[in-house]
Design an enzyme around this catalytic site. Structure first.
Site, PDB file in Angstrom:
ATOM      1  N   THR A 105       8.414  70.255 -51.450  1.00 26.21           N
ATOM      2  CA  THR A 105       7.357  69.247 -51.344  1.00 26.21           C
ATOM      3  C   THR A 105       7.210  68.457 -52.632  1.00 26.21           C
ATOM      4  O   THR A 105       7.047  67.234 -52.612  1.00 26.21           O
ATOM      5  CB  THR A 105       6.015  69.899 -50.973  1.00 26.21           C
ATOM      6  OG1 THR A 105       6.132  70.539 -49.702  1.00 26.21           O
ATOM      7  CG2 THR A 105       4.900  68.865 -50.901  1.00 26.21           C
ATOM      8  N   HIS A 115       3.450  75.023 -42.536  1.00 28.92           N
ATOM      9  CA  HIS A 115       4.216  75.583 -43.656  1.00 28.92           C
ATOM     10  C   HIS A 115       4.714  76.978 -43.281  1.00 28.92           C
ATOM     11  O   HIS A 115       4.016  77.753 -42.634  1.00 28.92           O
ATOM     12  CB  HIS A 115       3.334  75.657 -44.912  1.00 28.92           C
ATOM     13  CG  HIS A 115       4.097  75.878 -46.181  1.00 28.92           C
ATOM     14  ND1 HIS A 115       4.721  77.066 -46.473  1.00 28.92           N
ATOM     15  CD2 HIS A 115       4.329  75.062 -47.241  1.00 28.92           C
ATOM     16  CE1 HIS A 115       5.305  76.973 -47.652  1.00 28.92           C
ATOM     17  NE2 HIS A 115       5.092  75.763 -48.144  1.00 28.92           N
ATOM     18  N   GLU A 156       4.071  68.093 -43.761  1.00 27.04           N
ATOM     19  CA  GLU A 156       4.708  69.330 -44.211  1.00 27.04           C
ATOM     20  C   GLU A 156       5.749  69.856 -43.220  1.00 27.04           C
ATOM     21  O   GLU A 156       5.448  70.086 -42.042  1.00 27.04           O
ATOM     22  CB  GLU A 156       3.636  70.398 -44.447  1.00 27.04           C
ATOM     23  CG  GLU A 156       4.149  71.780 -44.776  1.00 27.04           C
ATOM     24  CD  GLU A 156       4.912  71.833 -46.094  1.00 27.04           C
ATOM     25  OE1 GLU A 156       5.960  72.499 -46.116  1.00 27.04           O
ATOM     26  OE2 GLU A 156       4.462  71.222 -47.074  1.00 27.04           O
ATOM     27  N   ASP A 165       8.350  65.856 -45.245  1.00 27.11           N
ATOM     28  CA  ASP A 165       8.687  66.027 -46.661  1.00 27.11           C
ATOM     29  C   ASP A 165      10.000  66.778 -46.873  1.00 27.11           C
ATOM     30  O   ASP A 165      10.737  66.505 -47.815  1.00 27.11           O
ATOM     31  CB  ASP A 165       7.541  66.687 -47.429  1.00 27.11           C
ATOM     32  CG  ASP A 165       7.197  68.086 -46.932  1.00 27.11           C
ATOM     33  OD1 ASP A 165       7.699  68.508 -45.872  1.00 27.11           O
ATOM     34  OD2 ASP A 165       6.403  68.765 -47.620  1.00 27.11           O
ATOM     35  N   HIS A 166      10.311  67.742 -45.998  1.00 29.06           N
ATOM     36  CA  HIS A 166      11.564  68.507 -46.108  1.00 29.06           C
ATOM     37  C   HIS A 166      11.764  69.287 -44.812  1.00 29.06           C
ATOM     38  O   HIS A 166      10.932  69.236 -43.913  1.00 29.06           O
ATOM     39  CB  HIS A 166      11.541  69.454 -47.321  1.00 29.06           C
ATOM     40  CG  HIS A 166      10.357  70.383 -47.351  1.00 29.06           C
ATOM     41  ND1 HIS A 166      10.255  71.490 -46.529  1.00 29.06           N
ATOM     42  CD2 HIS A 166       9.220  70.366 -48.095  1.00 29.06           C
ATOM     43  CE1 HIS A 166       9.125  72.115 -46.772  1.00 29.06           C
ATOM     44  NE2 HIS A 166       8.462  71.458 -47.719  1.00 29.06           N
TER      45      HIS A 166
END
Length: 634
Positions: free
Chosen positions: A299, A414, A255, A473-474
């Site tokens: 995500t 996150h 994440e 993921d990003h």
């Protein structure tokens, strides 16, 4: 004493001016749009006006003062909500709201902490024009009476002016950026040129067009797409193809992990000690020029790209908008080869519409929040802290029939990156951004969780017979924190060139016993993961509709496309509509060097959108590489 006479239609004029001024101020204070010349400033200033003239001008058709007043206040309030919604969304995503995003209401209830983090006391300003209008109506009641009679000629002239402003805006925008309305994936460009309100009207049009695309598709659209894919296909690497046939596949979505923390320190403290060790591990291929390619789906987009080797959509999350499509996913291909396929993620199964989408992806089982025991102090964000999640997921893996494919989605790192005191292993950073300051701590915790996971896999006896793929993921730190990032990176400022390179996320392909692992310098993206994994397992993909290329192929090209049209090659970076020299970071005098890649990026995004919007996979036979014989208009 005779009461003061107000100019005719003064409340209407006040409403237009107040909302116009407020909108322009918001443009400059709430959105980080790159304005490069006086013409772009002029376009930005005038672009709200045509819409405001139209929407407020409808009040001229009302017969009563009371009705007109209510309409004007209602419109002002609605436009304030739209503008504020975009500003709040931009603070979190550095992007503008789209209609498909608004359809994702099932996610809203789980976004509490992230949403509250974006609220500021000064947000009352977004409703300043509403307050001004209400005060004006209370203090100057004669202003209301001055609107009572509407001359037909005046009304006609008024709307001619509105149309003229619209064409002036579009004309200037087209001069500044030719073919503007063909770039629906570049929302900043649209807002900068046609304005927030007109952008939303255009967004509705594009969404309607997208919906019609599926209804009208008959499979013939696949010919052009298929020709493009075949002409850009990379051959397999014979030394790597099938080398690890039959192994389990464990994929870990890390994440918000960006590559700038790998092999780096923060105030003398190592941020990712375990992941750093993997970059030197002879069983690990570490890709240091690997980029995320997600859009607003974040995500869920990375999941979609990983499974399908297609881009997510430029507007909203494909998990929501096209969850019922036909796909030939990574999970589907592995199912065909005897694998038990599953996803492990300690969140509600309906979040991001996963319960529906996973069925379309042909994933056998979803280990959602109900598959985990979340003890006291183990909950975080929308699920479970990474360390207990990894421990319990490893136990699930130990019970799975082999071979299996299991994809894990972590949660702790996150936004807004809060961590309980007992989980903090390093101190905060000391910039002007609390978000960046906390980020290093949550990354450090996630790194520890990955270390625990490796240990648990060895205990479960599945480590040696697996391929472990781990990837960011990003992005985690948006462009809203550029000032703090420039401080950490010791730069004067973060340019569009720097921002593009900061979209790098780490990729680790860890293969126990490989012995030939190394640092890989290929420019690559998430879209390349599906063919890479299948080829390592000896599964042919030459007839698959996929846009990525095997990372180990000698024909793999150093070219990665972002969802917003930016791209990076080994020689160039294209960002903010500027072509940069990759080696120096300096803008090139002209765009000609980048133009072939610009055209190709646009075509590739268009082809991916065509497959998704038209649900074209339903017409395609993956075994023959041709249209299904039974294909008919549906």
């Amino acid at each position: 004493m005779e009461s003061k006479k107000w100019p005719k239609h003064s409340l209407l004029i006040l409403a237009i001016l107040a909302t116009w001024i407020k909108t322009v101020v918001v443009y400059y204070t709430s959105f980080d749009m790159k304005i490069e010349n006086p013409m772009q400033h002029l376009i930005l200033i005038i672009n709200p006006l045509s819409f405001l003239l139209f929407i407020y001008g409808i009040s001229l058709f009302f017969k009563t003062t009371k009705g007109r007043n209510r309409y004007i206040i209602t419109v002002a309030t609605l436009l304030s909500v739209v503008l504020y919604g975009n500003a709040a969304f931009y603070r979190f995503f550095s992007d503008f709201v789209t209609l498909p995003v608004l359809m994702q209401t099932s996610n809203f209830g789980d976004l509490g902490n992230s949403a509250l983090e974006t609220i500021q006391l000064t947000d009352i300003f977004f409703f300043a024009d509403v307050i001004v209008l209400i005060v004006a109506m209370k203090l100057a009641p004669k202003m209301q009476e001055s609107m009572l009679k509407v001359n037909v000629e005046f009304r006609r002239a008024y709307f001619v002016l509105a149309v003229a402003m619209l064409f002036l805006n579009l004309g200037l925008a087209e001069t500044e950026r030719p073919q503007l309305l063909t770039r629906s994936f570049d929302r900043e460009l649209l807002v900068k040129n046609i304005g927030t309100y007109n952008y939303h009207l255009y967004d509705i049009y594009i969404q309607s067009k997208s919906s019609a695309q599926r209804a009208l598709a008959d499979g013939s659209e696949l010919v052009e797409v298929n020709n493009y894919i075949r002409s850009n296909q990379a051959a397999v690497n014979p030394e790597m193809f099938g080398k690890y046939q039959g192994r389990n596949v464990i994929a870990v979505s890390l994440e918000s992990l960006q590559n700038f923390v790998i092999n780096n320190e923060m105030n003398g403290e190592v941020v990712t000690p375990f992941l750093n060790s993997l970059t030197q591990d002879k069983d690990t291929f570490y890709f240091n020029e690997f980029y995320h390619q997600t859009g607003l789906g974040k995500t869920s987009d990375s999941e979609f790209i990983f499974e399908n080797s297609l881009f997510g959509l430029g507007r909203g999350a494909v998990f929501f908008t096209h969850g019922g499509n036909t796909y030939n996913s990574l999970a589907n291909r592995l199912n065909e080869n005897g694998y038990f396929t599953n996803v492990q993620h300690p969140n509600n199964k309906s979040f991001w519409n996963r319960d529906m989408m996973y069925k379309s992806l042909n994933i056998d089982k979803f280990y959602d929040v109900n598959s985990y025991e979340i003890g006291e102090g183990e909950a975080v964000n929308w699920g479970m802290k990474d360390i207990p999640f990894m421990e319990q997921s490893a136990k699930h893996i130990g019970e799975m029939p082999q071979p299996f494919y299991s994809r894990l989605i972590t949660l702790t790192n996150h936004y807004p990156f809060y961590l309980d005191e007992e989980d903090k292993m390093i101190n905060e950073y000391d910039s002007n951004s609390g978000t960046l300051n906390r980020y290093f701590q949550t990354v450090r915790y996630m790194d520890e969780a990955v270390k625990v996971f490796f240990e648990q896999l060895k205990e479960q006896g599945v480590y040696d017979n697996s391929i472990i793929v781990m990837y960011g993921d990003h992005y985690g730190i948006s462009e809203n924190h550029n000032k703090a990032m420039s401080m950490y990176l010791d730069k004067e400022s973060i340019t569009p060139y720097d921002s593009a390179l900061l979209q790098a996320v780490p990729l680790f392909i860890h293969i126990p016993g490989a012995g030939d692992g190394k640092v890989m310098d290929e420019v690559a993206g998430q879209i390349d993961l599906r063919p890479t994994i299948l080829h390592l397992l000896g599964i042919e993909t030459s007839k698959d509709l996929q846009l990525g290329a095997d990372l180990f192929s000698p024909e793999h090209e150093d070219f990665v496309i972002f969802r917003d049209g930016r791209f990076i090659t080994d020689e160039y970076v294209y960002a903010g509509e500027v072509c940069y020299d990759r080696a120096t970071g300096e803008p090139l005098d002209n765009i000609e060097s980048c133009q072939p890649f610009i055209d190709r990026a646009s075509l590739e995004l268009k082809n991916s959108d065509a497959i998704i919007n038209g649900d074209l996979m339903r017409f395609y036979d993956e075994k023959t590489g041709n249209l299904k014989e039974s294909s008919v208009r549906q």
